[in-house]
Design a protein around this motif. Sequence first.
Motif, PDB file in Angstrom:
ATOM      1  N   HIS A  41       0.668  -1.297  -0.055  1.00  0.00           N
ATOM      2  CA  HIS A  41      -0.096  -0.094   0.053  1.00  0.00           C
ATOM      3  C   HIS A  41       0.904   1.140   0.001  1.00  0.00           C
ATOM      4  O   HIS A  41       0.434   2.300  -0.506  1.00  0.00           O
ATOM      5  CB  HIS A  41      -1.218   0.057   1.195  1.00  0.00           C
ATOM      6  N   THR A  50       2.445   1.186  -3.977  1.00  0.00           N
ATOM      7  CA  THR A  50       1.541   1.104  -4.964  1.00  0.00           C
ATOM      8  C   THR A  50       0.503   2.100  -4.882  1.00  0.00           C
ATOM      9  O   THR A  50       0.499   2.646  -3.820  1.00  0.00           O
ATOM     10  CB  THR A  50       0.920  -0.187  -5.360  1.00  0.00           C
ATOM     11  N   LEU A  62      -2.505   1.196  -4.755  1.00  0.00           N
ATOM     12  CA  LEU A  62      -3.566   0.292  -4.390  1.00  0.00           C
ATOM     13  C   LEU A  62      -4.454   0.898  -3.109  1.00  0.00           C
ATOM     14  O   LEU A  62      -5.826   0.963  -3.202  1.00  0.00           O
ATOM     15  CB  LEU A  62      -3.264  -1.004  -4.301  1.00  0.00           C
ATOM     16  N   LEU A  86      -7.474  -2.257  -0.543  1.00  0.00           N
ATOM     17  CA  LEU A  86      -7.056  -3.358  -1.672  1.00  0.00           C
ATOM     18  C   LEU A  86      -5.905  -3.952  -1.695  1.00  0.00           C
ATOM     19  O   LEU A  86      -5.790  -5.096  -1.671  1.00  0.00           O
ATOM     20  CB  LEU A  86      -6.893  -2.528  -2.948  1.00  0.00           C
ATOM     21  N   SER A  87      -4.844  -3.234  -0.745  1.00  0.00           N
ATOM     22  CA  SER A  87      -3.750  -3.938  -0.389  1.00  0.00           C
ATOM     23  C   SER A  87      -3.795  -5.205   0.647  1.00  0.00           C
ATOM     24  O   SER A  87      -3.604  -6.324   0.421  1.00  0.00           O
ATOM     25  CB  SER A  87      -2.639  -3.004   0.036  1.00  0.00           C
ATOM     26  N   VAL A 141      -5.707  -8.092  -1.438  1.00  0.00           N
ATOM     27  CA  VAL A 141      -4.804  -8.769  -2.093  1.00  0.00           C
ATOM     28  C   VAL A 141      -3.883  -9.796  -1.415  1.00  0.00           C
ATOM     29  O   VAL A 141      -3.934 -10.937  -1.489  1.00  0.00           O
ATOM     30  CB  VAL A 141      -3.789  -7.824  -2.856  1.00  0.00           C
TER      31      VAL A 141
END
Length: 177
Positions: A75, A78, A80, A84-85, A88
Amino acid sequence: MTIIVLFIQLTILILIATSNYKENNFIAILSIFIITIILILGHKYLDLHHDEHSFDKISVVIWAPIGALFCYLLHVNTSLGSVLSAGVIGTLASFIPHLNKQSIYLKQLPTAIYCGVFVGMSSQEITPSIGFILAAGILAGVFLSFSKNIYIGIGGKLGTMAFLGVLIVYIVNQFLL
């Protein structure tokens, strides 16, 4: 572990109440009193834990800081974002037991990793370095191990253990170092 969680809950309630009710302290005190009674009754009368005490092995607990580190790096490096991290890393962790379906050890890893993911989701303002993340992840893993048989069936346990890890490392970082 129950006393630590209860103490943290009450401390945060007091901090919230005193910051939001500076003019009318009676409402704050009454609110804290009512919530405290509810928490104490909940801890006393609900069957939130088992009587036997068992702990996860250190080889399982060590995956919490690993999950925290991977989520944090994903996180931070990126676009993201933290949610979202976490998704994932959590999704990838959920596939680990499928590597060997007979392994009891592999079945325990997703929970520890996902507890660490909650640490890794923390804001960079609160968790400024990888060392901070690793320390908070280790503490979250230790708390997860000690809380294995409490709060059975109650949601939010992994996030609470991660919060405790981050909070304690933050307090030590801010006030003792």
